[in-house]
Write a protein that holds these residues in place. Sequence first.
Motif, PDB file in Angstrom:
ATOM      1  N   CYS A   1       0.831  -1.196   0.000  1.00 14.37           N
ATOM      2  CA  CYS A   1       0.000   0.000   0.000  1.00 14.37           C
ATOM      3  C   CYS A   1       0.869   1.251   0.000  1.00 14.37           C
ATOM      4  O   CYS A   1       1.910   1.293   0.665  1.00 14.37           O
ATOM      5  N   VAL A   2       0.432   2.248  -0.753  1.00  6.21           N
ATOM      6  CA  VAL A   2       1.157   3.522  -0.834  1.00  6.21           C
ATOM      7  C   VAL A   2       0.246   4.647  -0.361  1.00  6.21           C
ATOM      8  O   VAL A   2      -0.978   4.517  -0.368  1.00  6.21           O
ATOM      9  N   SER A   3       0.866   5.755   0.050  1.00  3.19           N
ATOM     10  CA  SER A   3       0.093   6.849   0.647  1.00  3.19           C
ATOM     11  C   SER A   3       0.572   8.205   0.160  1.00  3.19           C
ATOM     12  O   SER A   3       1.778   8.419  -0.012  1.00  3.19           O
ATOM     13  N   GLY A   4      -0.400   9.104  -0.038  1.00  2.00           N
ATOM     14  CA  GLY A   4      -0.072  10.502  -0.272  1.00  2.00           C
ATOM     15  C   GLY A   4      -0.381  11.004  -1.663  1.00  2.00           C
ATOM     16  O   GLY A   4      -0.084  10.350  -2.657  1.00  2.00           O
ATOM     17  N   ALA A   5      -0.983  12.178  -1.721  1.00  2.00           N
ATOM     18  CA  ALA A   5      -1.257  12.868  -2.980  1.00  2.00           C
ATOM     19  C   ALA A   5      -0.033  13.684  -3.391  1.00  2.00           C
ATOM     20  O   ALA A   5       0.883  13.910  -2.592  1.00  2.00           O
ATOM     21  N   PRO A   6       0.010  14.174  -4.629  1.00  2.00           N
ATOM     22  CA  PRO A   6       1.188  14.929  -5.083  1.00  2.00           C
ATOM     23  C   PRO A   6       1.517  16.143  -4.221  1.00  2.00           C
ATOM     24  O   PRO A   6       2.689  16.486  -4.059  1.00  2.00           O
TER      25      PRO A   6
ATOM     26  N   ASP B   1       5.046  -4.373   7.319  1.00  2.00           N
ATOM     27  CA  ASP B   1       6.389  -3.928   6.959  1.00  2.00           C
ATOM     28  C   ASP B   1       6.360  -2.482   6.482  1.00  2.00           C
ATOM     29  O   ASP B   1       5.427  -2.071   5.762  1.00  2.00           O
ATOM     30  N   LEU B   2       7.373  -1.721   6.847  1.00  2.00           N
ATOM     31  CA  LEU B   2       7.513  -0.366   6.335  1.00  2.00           C
ATOM     32  C   LEU B   2       7.830  -0.413   4.846  1.00  2.00           C
ATOM     33  O   LEU B   2       8.612  -1.237   4.392  1.00  2.00           O
ATOM     34  N   GLY B   3       7.229   0.512   4.081  1.00  2.00           N
ATOM     35  CA  GLY B   3       7.447   0.550   2.647  1.00  2.00           C
ATOM     36  C   GLY B   3       8.202   1.777   2.181  1.00  2.00           C
ATOM     37  O   GLY B   3       8.347   1.998   0.980  1.00  2.00           O
ATOM     38  N   CYS B   4       8.697   2.578   3.132  1.00  2.00           N
ATOM     39  CA  CYS B   4       9.343   3.833   2.773  1.00  2.00           C
ATOM     40  C   CYS B   4      10.219   4.271   3.934  1.00  2.00           C
ATOM     41  O   CYS B   4      10.034   3.813   5.070  1.00  2.00           O
ATOM     42  N   ASP B   5      11.185   5.164   3.657  1.00  2.00           N
ATOM     43  CA  ASP B   5      12.058   5.662   4.723  1.00  2.00           C
ATOM     44  C   ASP B   5      11.666   7.070   5.171  1.00  2.00           C
ATOM     45  O   ASP B   5      12.469   7.797   5.750  1.00  2.00           O
TER      46      ASP B   5
ATOM     47  N   LEU C   1       8.122   3.614  16.462  1.00  2.00           N
ATOM     48  CA  LEU C   1       7.043   3.336  15.516  1.00  2.00           C
ATOM     49  C   LEU C   1       6.158   2.197  16.021  1.00  2.00           C
ATOM     50  O   LEU C   1       6.613   1.290  16.721  1.00  2.00           O
ATOM     51  N   ALA C   2       4.891   2.258  15.661  1.00  2.00           N
ATOM     52  CA  ALA C   2       3.920   1.200  15.940  1.00  2.00           C
ATOM     53  C   ALA C   2       2.976   1.146  14.740  1.00  2.00           C
ATOM     54  O   ALA C   2       1.840   1.627  14.802  1.00  2.00           O
ATOM     55  N   PRO C   3       3.441   0.603  13.600  1.00  2.00           N
ATOM     56  CA  PRO C   3       2.687   0.733  12.348  1.00  2.00           C
ATOM     57  C   PRO C   3       1.367  -0.038  12.343  1.00  2.00           C
ATOM     58  O   PRO C   3       1.255  -1.126  12.898  1.00  2.00           O
ATOM     59  N   PHE C   4       0.379   0.570  11.685  1.00  2.00           N
ATOM     60  CA  PHE C   4      -0.925  -0.056  11.484  1.00  2.00           C
ATOM     61  C   PHE C   4      -1.576   0.602  10.274  1.00  2.00           C
ATOM     62  O   PHE C   4      -1.123   1.643   9.788  1.00  2.00           O
ATOM     63  N   PHE C   5      -2.647   0.011   9.789  1.00  2.00           N
ATOM     64  CA  PHE C   5      -3.373   0.546   8.642  1.00  2.00           C
ATOM     65  C   PHE C   5      -4.565   1.360   9.132  1.00  2.00           C
ATOM     66  O   PHE C   5      -5.439   0.850   9.840  1.00  2.00           O
ATOM     67  N   GLY C   6      -4.610   2.636   8.738  1.00  2.00           N
ATOM     68  CA  GLY C   6      -5.735   3.474   9.099  1.00  2.00           C
ATOM     69  C   GLY C   6      -7.022   3.010   8.459  1.00  2.00           C
ATOM     70  O   GLY C   6      -8.095   3.125   9.054  1.00  2.00           O
ATOM     71  N   VAL C   7      -6.919   2.495   7.223  1.00  2.00           N
ATOM     72  CA  VAL C   7      -8.105   2.057   6.491  1.00  2.00           C
ATOM     73  C   VAL C   7      -8.033   0.559   6.227  1.00  2.00           C
ATOM     74  O   VAL C   7      -7.092   0.066   5.581  1.00  2.00           O
ATOM     75  N   MET C   8      -9.004  -0.169   6.741  1.00  2.00           N
ATOM     76  CA  MET C   8      -9.242  -1.568   6.404  1.00  2.00           C
ATOM     77  C   MET C   8     -10.752  -1.745   6.357  1.00  2.00           C
ATOM     78  O   MET C   8     -11.443  -1.385   7.321  1.00  2.00           O
ATOM     79  N   GLY C   9     -11.255  -2.274   5.252  1.00  2.00           N
ATOM     80  CA  GLY C   9     -12.696  -2.396   5.173  1.00  2.00           C
ATOM     81  C   GLY C   9     -13.146  -3.270   4.027  1.00  2.00           C
ATOM     82  O   GLY C   9     -12.350  -3.680   3.169  1.00  2.00           O
ATOM     83  N   VAL C  10     -14.427  -3.549   4.020  1.00  2.00           N
ATOM     84  CA  VAL C  10     -15.071  -4.318   2.960  1.00  2.00           C
ATOM     85  C   VAL C  10     -15.995  -3.387   2.176  1.00  2.00           C
ATOM     86  O   VAL C  10     -16.230  -2.237   2.574  1.00  2.00           O
TER      87      VAL C  10
ATOM     88  N   ILE D   1       2.427   6.896   5.893  1.00  2.00           N
ATOM     89  CA  ILE D   1       3.587   6.212   5.321  1.00  2.00           C
ATOM     90  C   ILE D   1       3.134   5.012   4.499  1.00  2.00           C
ATOM     91  O   ILE D   1       2.046   4.465   4.727  1.00  2.00           O
ATOM     92  N   CYS D   2       3.940   4.601   3.549  1.00  2.00           N
ATOM     93  CA  CYS D   2       3.673   3.397   2.769  1.00  2.00           C
ATOM     94  C   CYS D   2       3.948   2.165   3.631  1.00  2.00           C
ATOM     95  O   CYS D   2       4.987   2.088   4.295  1.00  2.00           O
ATOM     96  N   LEU D   3       3.019   1.223   3.628  1.00  2.00           N
ATOM     97  CA  LEU D   3       3.163  -0.014   4.386  1.00  2.00           C
ATOM     98  C   LEU D   3       2.779  -1.211   3.528  1.00  2.00           C
ATOM     99  O   LEU D   3       2.001  -1.084   2.575  1.00  2.00           O
ATOM    100  N   THR D   4       3.305  -2.369   3.900  1.00  2.00           N
ATOM    101  CA  THR D   4       2.891  -3.643   3.309  1.00  2.00           C
ATOM    102  C   THR D   4       2.303  -4.504   4.411  1.00  2.00           C
ATOM    103  O   THR D   4       2.948  -4.747   5.440  1.00  2.00           O
ATOM    104  N   GLY D   5       1.065  -4.953   4.203  1.00  2.00           N
ATOM    105  CA  GLY D   5       0.367  -5.738   5.210  1.00  2.00           C
ATOM    106  C   GLY D   5       0.205  -7.181   4.805  1.00  2.00           C
ATOM    107  O   GLY D   5      -0.089  -7.486   3.638  1.00  2.00           O
ATOM    108  N   HIS D   6       0.387  -8.076   5.759  1.00  2.00           N
ATOM    109  CA  HIS D   6       0.174  -9.518   5.555  1.00  2.00           C
ATOM    110  C   HIS D   6      -1.115  -9.875   6.282  1.00  2.00           C
ATOM    111  O   HIS D   6      -1.146  -9.966   7.514  1.00  2.00           O
TER     112      HIS D   6
END
Length: 321
Positions: free
Chosen positions: A39-44, A99-103, A149-158, A222-227
């Motif tokens: 997953c990636v995050s952020g507008a231009p 996992d973190l996807g960006c620095d 850091l304590a990463p999580f996904f702000g958006v998860m849904g169906v 931040i960009c994250l990868t979720g399992h």
Amino acid sequence: MPATHHIEPTIENIRWGGFDAAFSPVKTVDPGDLVILECVSGAPDVMPPAGSGLAIPDRLAAIHAAGVTRHGPHILTGPVAVKGAEPGDCLRVDIERIDLGCDWGFCGFRPLVGTLPEDFPYRRVLHIPVDRQAMTCTVPVGPGITLPLAPFFGVMGVAGPEEWGTISTKEPRAHGGNLDNKELVAGTTLYLPVFVPGANFSAGDGHGVQGDGEVCINALEICLTGHFRLGLEKGGGTRDPVLRFPRAETPTHFISMGMHEDLDLAMKQALREMIAFIVSRTNLSAADAYQLCSLAVDFHVTQTVNGEKGVHGMLKKGLLF
């Protein structure tokens, strides 16, 4: 054996800012399969400036360049359909790893939004470096403040019901969405009601760290990868009535959730959901559970910035069951 599916944030595999029952799934999986969502995050307009030393991920830059249709603020990877899921079922989302996807990440505010728009009627964005090895970020204020850091996904849904049409990712609702619940880190489980065949699960809006309230409107975006291991509980599960609203479980607590534009009503919903959960698992009456909530359940303000504000209740495991 359960399969593993890796889904990258290509133009074909993302939706920008919307949930809709009409969105075709990008993948269909069996219950119990592991789905890895990048997953990636952020507008231009919130990207770091040239010369900052902070690189924009190629996948995110490609999404910006493509002019993808935007329905709301967050870039989601998905949706993913689960075979056999039907309205009235419960989708079990075991968050096995993040996992973190960006620095780097960003945190900002702008006019007319946030918890105190009248106090901060201007725009400000901080670009915050991340140390992946140390799992910290350094906020560039004062001498520099280092946070774990304590990463999580702000958006998860169906997907919501068909009659909802396309809804923005901004507001959390019964389908989940922009929950912004900082408890939902790796090792926790989110339970979501199913409204359409396949459930159609999506995730995005990676957060590196957040305080309860998320008061200025951003966490560390931040960009994250979720399992995610996607399981299916028919009819809401064997021990519970049909699930009406998102619920969660950590290694130490059961969590109820409430959302409403009025924070008082969000609190009432989170409390009613906890009472119903306790009654469904015990021989206690609703009155018993109500009083027990006053004695032993902690209620937190989840966020105050998504239009639909959030409250979550936390019941310690082992107290009742």
